[in-house]
Design a protein around this motif. Structure first.
Motif, PDB file in Angstrom:
ATOM      1  N   VAL A 265      49.949  50.177 -32.132  1.00  0.00           N
ATOM      2  CA  VAL A 265      49.557  49.473 -33.537  1.00  0.00           C
ATOM      3  C   VAL A 265      50.313  48.568 -33.865  1.00  0.00           C
ATOM      4  N   TRP A 266      49.713  47.141 -33.969  1.00  0.00           N
ATOM      5  CA  TRP A 266      50.517  45.983 -34.396  1.00  0.00           C
ATOM      6  C   TRP A 266      50.008  45.409 -35.648  1.00  0.00           C
ATOM      7  N   PHE A 267      50.991  45.614 -36.651  1.00  0.00           N
ATOM      8  CA  PHE A 267      50.477  44.950 -37.944  1.00  0.00           C
ATOM      9  C   PHE A 267      50.892  43.403 -37.999  1.00  0.00           C
ATOM     10  N   SER A 268      50.424  42.611 -38.944  1.00  0.00           N
ATOM     11  CA  SER A 268      50.890  41.645 -39.446  1.00  0.00           C
ATOM     12  C   SER A 268      51.504  41.814 -40.917  1.00  0.00           C
ATOM     13  N   TRP A 269      52.199  40.739 -41.269  1.00  0.00           N
ATOM     14  CA  TRP A 269      53.211  40.960 -42.450  1.00  0.00           C
ATOM     15  C   TRP A 269      52.258  41.184 -43.599  1.00  0.00           C
ATOM     16  N   ASP A 270      51.116  40.911 -43.862  1.00  0.00           N
ATOM     17  CA  ASP A 270      50.220  41.091 -45.144  1.00  0.00           C
ATOM     18  C   ASP A 270      49.013  42.249 -44.663  1.00  0.00           C
ATOM     19  N   THR A 271      49.165  42.911 -43.607  1.00  0.00           N
ATOM     20  CA  THR A 271      48.070  43.790 -43.474  1.00  0.00           C
ATOM     21  C   THR A 271      48.174  44.705 -44.543  1.00  0.00           C
ATOM     22  N   GLN A 272      46.821  45.186 -45.187  1.00  0.00           N
ATOM     23  CA  GLN A 272      46.659  46.229 -46.157  1.00  0.00           C
ATOM     24  C   GLN A 272      45.989  47.142 -45.871  1.00  0.00           C
ATOM     25  N   LEU A 273      46.384  48.308 -45.739  1.00  0.00           N
ATOM     26  CA  LEU A 273      45.421  49.722 -45.245  1.00  0.00           C
ATOM     27  C   LEU A 273      45.348  50.498 -46.683  1.00  0.00           C
ATOM     28  N   GLY A 274      44.107  51.073 -46.721  1.00  0.00           N
ATOM     29  CA  GLY A 274      43.766  52.379 -47.929  1.00  0.00           C
ATOM     30  C   GLY A 274      44.139  53.604 -47.344  1.00  0.00           C
ATOM     31  N   ARG A 275      43.830  54.574 -48.298  1.00  0.00           N
ATOM     32  CA  ARG A 275      44.192  55.784 -48.064  1.00  0.00           C
ATOM     33  C   ARG A 275      42.931  56.340 -47.000  1.00  0.00           C
ATOM     34  N   ASP A 276      43.505  57.210 -46.366  1.00  0.00           N
ATOM     35  CA  ASP A 276      42.549  58.069 -45.371  1.00  0.00           C
ATOM     36  C   ASP A 276      42.042  57.219 -44.288  1.00  0.00           C
ATOM     37  N   VAL A 277      42.563  56.121 -44.153  1.00  0.00           N
ATOM     38  CA  VAL A 277      42.132  54.867 -43.212  1.00  0.00           C
ATOM     39  C   VAL A 277      42.612  55.548 -41.656  1.00  0.00           C
ATOM     40  N   THR A 278      41.955  55.615 -40.682  1.00  0.00           N
ATOM     41  CA  THR A 278      42.352  56.203 -39.369  1.00  0.00           C
ATOM     42  C   THR A 278      42.396  54.951 -38.496  1.00  0.00           C
ATOM     43  N   VAL A 279      43.708  54.916 -37.664  1.00  0.00           N
ATOM     44  CA  VAL A 279      43.663  53.650 -36.688  1.00  0.00           C
ATOM     45  C   VAL A 279      44.040  54.342 -35.157  1.00  0.00           C
ATOM     46  N   GLU A 280      43.181  54.084 -34.393  1.00  0.00           N
ATOM     47  CA  GLU A 280      43.177  54.559 -33.032  1.00  0.00           C
ATOM     48  C   GLU A 280      44.293  53.654 -32.259  1.00  0.00           C
ATOM     49  N   PRO A 281      44.474  54.196 -31.098  1.00  0.00           N
ATOM     50  CA  PRO A 281      45.452  53.290 -30.286  1.00  0.00           C
ATOM     51  C   PRO A 281      45.008  51.943 -29.888  1.00  0.00           C
ATOM     52  N   ASN A 282      46.155  51.070 -29.686  1.00  0.00           N
ATOM     53  CA  ASN A 282      45.885  49.622 -29.167  1.00  0.00           C
ATOM     54  C   ASN A 282      45.105  49.003 -30.249  1.00  0.00           C
ATOM     55  N   VAL A 283      45.241  48.963 -31.350  1.00  0.00           N
ATOM     56  CA  VAL A 283      44.691  47.935 -32.391  1.00  0.00           C
ATOM     57  C   VAL A 283      45.727  46.874 -32.896  1.00  0.00           C
ATOM     58  N   VAL A 284      45.369  45.713 -32.860  1.00  0.00           N
ATOM     59  CA  VAL A 284      46.109  44.514 -33.458  1.00  0.00           C
ATOM     60  C   VAL A 284      45.481  44.093 -34.415  1.00  0.00           C
ATOM     61  N   PHE A 285      46.376  43.878 -35.712  1.00  0.00           N
ATOM     62  CA  PHE A 285      45.900  43.457 -36.985  1.00  0.00           C
ATOM     63  C   PHE A 285      46.581  41.899 -37.240  1.00  0.00           C
ATOM     64  N   GLY A 286      45.870  41.030 -36.751  1.00  0.00           N
ATOM     65  CA  GLY A 286      46.414  39.629 -37.385  1.00  0.00           C
ATOM     66  C   GLY A 286      46.566  39.330 -39.097  1.00  0.00           C
ATOM     67  N   PRO A 287      47.056  38.092 -39.363  1.00  0.00           N
ATOM     68  CA  PRO A 287      47.010  37.971 -40.651  1.00  0.00           C
ATOM     69  C   PRO A 287      45.593  38.251 -41.476  1.00  0.00           C
ATOM     70  N   GLY A 288      45.759  38.318 -42.936  1.00  0.00           N
ATOM     71  CA  GLY A 288      44.684  38.371 -43.657  1.00  0.00           C
ATOM     72  C   GLY A 288      43.800  39.778 -43.398  1.00  0.00           C
ATOM     73  N   VAL A 289      44.259  40.835 -43.456  1.00  0.00           N
ATOM     74  CA  VAL A 289      43.279  41.971 -43.169  1.00  0.00           C
ATOM     75  C   VAL A 289      43.547  42.837 -44.312  1.00  0.00           C
ATOM     76  N   THR A 290      42.630  43.327 -44.849  1.00  0.00           N
ATOM     77  CA  THR A 290      42.415  44.643 -45.617  1.00  0.00           C
ATOM     78  C   THR A 290      41.332  45.421 -45.288  1.00  0.00           C
ATOM     79  N   VAL A 291      41.987  46.846 -45.443  1.00  0.00           N
ATOM     80  CA  VAL A 291      41.078  47.976 -44.876  1.00  0.00           C
ATOM     81  C   VAL A 291      41.078  49.022 -45.858  1.00  0.00           C
ATOM     82  N   ALA A 292      39.970  49.249 -46.468  1.00  0.00           N
ATOM     83  CA  ALA A 292      39.634  50.065 -47.667  1.00  0.00           C
ATOM     84  C   ALA A 292      39.760  51.606 -47.354  1.00  0.00           C
TER      85      ALA A 292
END
Length: 452
Positions: A265-292
């Motif tokens: 999993v690859w994050f950007s410098w400003d990626t925001q993840l909430g609680r109980d978020v599930t991220v499966e393999p090989n996910v790429v977050f670019g800038p400006g992402v929020t996940v509730a």
């Protein structure tokens, strides 16, 4: 009890080097880590100290740094480049009249923590009043680093590797290059530094030896090696990015997210993840992402500039581009691309679709293969899809167009005119049936192929 007055802080960031080992037209300190220039990672940590002044020493490709900093710091030019001591002296005019603590940092050493900087200036303000504070570390391999010879936390001598004798090279405590000093001491000491050394350069570290010779003393504080690693090549840049990613993954999991295969999993410098978020393999977050909270990001998805609401599901193999907004429990499935579009609560686009410049109402269903035709070669146009609308598979919605609430668009339709609420729209060519035509065609082609 009244709060103790704090001494104002200035930061001098050295960024004048050519960065030749990068082999790039982009200035070395502007190469990104987690989607952000390495220099800006450092500037964030500096800004947390609320400095009174920030001076960036520039040389090669100064115009790139000027554009990137956009007035957030003063620039001072070092030309020619005659060593670190010479570089710091270029900030003297910018700091004229400043009477406080000065931190000396490096634009290609981006991971120095605010807490480490604060510890340096606090040591400088201690009752024994050191002339300078040196930030040191103990690497696994001292390599070519300059050495810090100490007695307790007092610095006895600073020596560059090339000028050190064998006993000095056996010392494992190394100079990070970062220092702190009072402004009134710093430039007075620098004025006495000479280039009498193997490299014929003006070394910043010589201010420590000069202060010691004056009968004053200098102190040392410590940092972890990972915090003060410099970046001079593409390989070191990749290693720094991997280091940042490893830290961010640990942080995400500590904050309540589940990463099924963290190393993928690859994050950007400003990626925001909430609680109980599930991220499966090989996910790429670019800038400006929020996940509730409670959202699921399935494997092989690429997400940038998107807001993902509570309980949403994305992917696998989905692409969310800037401006994508998924409201609560919306779903974007495999091989679906969303750009500058809002999917309302519970809306679904499960398969093989492109939703661009659009709004999709709550509960609407977008059938497989549907596309919003948003571009005519010159301008972009919007598509509006009402609540609970049903768009049949393989439909083309030619913008600008509106599909009403509870409307149905039949599969295979090319819609160019608005569809009213509750209406069925079916746009297909006439279906012709020619019995036996295919059999006759195959017979003719087989004979032709056989040369008869």
């Amino acid at each position: 009890m009244a709060a103790r007055m704090t001494t104002p802080i200035a930061a001098i960031i050295l960024a004048a080097g050519k960065g030749t080992r990068m082999k790039s037209d982009l200035h070395k300190v502007l190469h990104p880590i987690a989607g952000r220039p390495m220099l800006m990672h450092l500037m964030d940590s500096v800004d947390a100290l609320a400095p009174a002044k920030k001076v960036v020493i520039v040389g090669d490709r100064a115009e790139q740094l000027e554009a990137a900093l956009a007035g957030s710091a003063e620039l001072a030019v070092q030309q020619p480049q005659l060593g670190t001591g010479h570089a710091v002296r270029q900030a003297e005019a910018a700091l004229a009249g400043f009477d406080g603590n000065v931190l000396i940092l490096y634009g290609d050493v981006p991971f120095v923590r605010t807490a480490t900087m604060r510890a340096m200036v606090e040591r400088l303000d201690a009752d024994d009043a050191p002339a300078a504070v040196v930030l040191a570390f103990e690497p696994d391999d001292p390599l070519q680093y300059g050495r810090v010879i100490t007695d307790g936390d007092r610095v006895v001598k600073m020596v560059e590797h090339k000028d050190a004798n064998e006993a000095e090279r056996a010392v494992r405590l190394c100079n990070s290059g970062l220092m702190a000093a009072k402004a009134r001491d710093l430039f007075a000491l620098l004025a006495r530094v000479t280039d009498d050394n193997a490299a014929k350069e003006f070394y910043l570290v010589d201010i420590v030896n000069i202060a010691n010779a004056d009968g004053r003393h200098c102190a040392v504080t410590h940092a972890e090696p990972a915090e003060v690693g410099g970046i001079n090549s593409r390989a070191e840049l990749a290693a720094a990015d991997a280091q940042w990613q490893a830290f961010r993954r640990e942080e995400a999991m500590a904050d309540g997210a589940t990463l099924k295969a963290p190393e993928t999993v690859w994050f950007s410098w400003d990626t925001q993840l909430g609680r109980d978020v599930t991220v499966e393999p090989n996910v790429v977050f670019g800038p400006g992402v929020t996940v509730a909270d409670g959202a699921t990001i399935r494997a092989f998805s690429h997400i940038e500039g998107a807001s993902i609401g509570p309980g949403c599901e994305v992917g696998p193999f989905a692409r969310l581009r800037p401006g994508a907004v998924l409201e609560e429990k919306a779903k974007v499935g495999n091989f679906v691309e969303v750009k500058k579009a809002v999917l309302g609560k519970g809306a679904k686009a499960n398969h093989l679709s492109y939703i661009g410049d659009a709004s999709v109402g709550a509960g609407a269903n977008i059938g497989a293969g549907t596309i919003t035709c948003n571009y005519d070669g010159y301008f972009k146009y919007r598509t509006e899809i009402g609540e609970n609308a049903f768009i049949g598979s393989n439909s083309a919605l030619v913008a600008p167009v509106k599909i009403g609430r509870d409307a149905i668009v039949a599969a295979g339709s090319a819609v160019t005119i608005d569809v009213a609420d509750g209406e069925l729209r079916l746009v297909r060519g006439e279906q012709l049936v020619k019995p036996g035509w295919a059999d006759r065609f195959h017979d003719a082609m087989r004979k032709k192929k056989a040369g008869k």
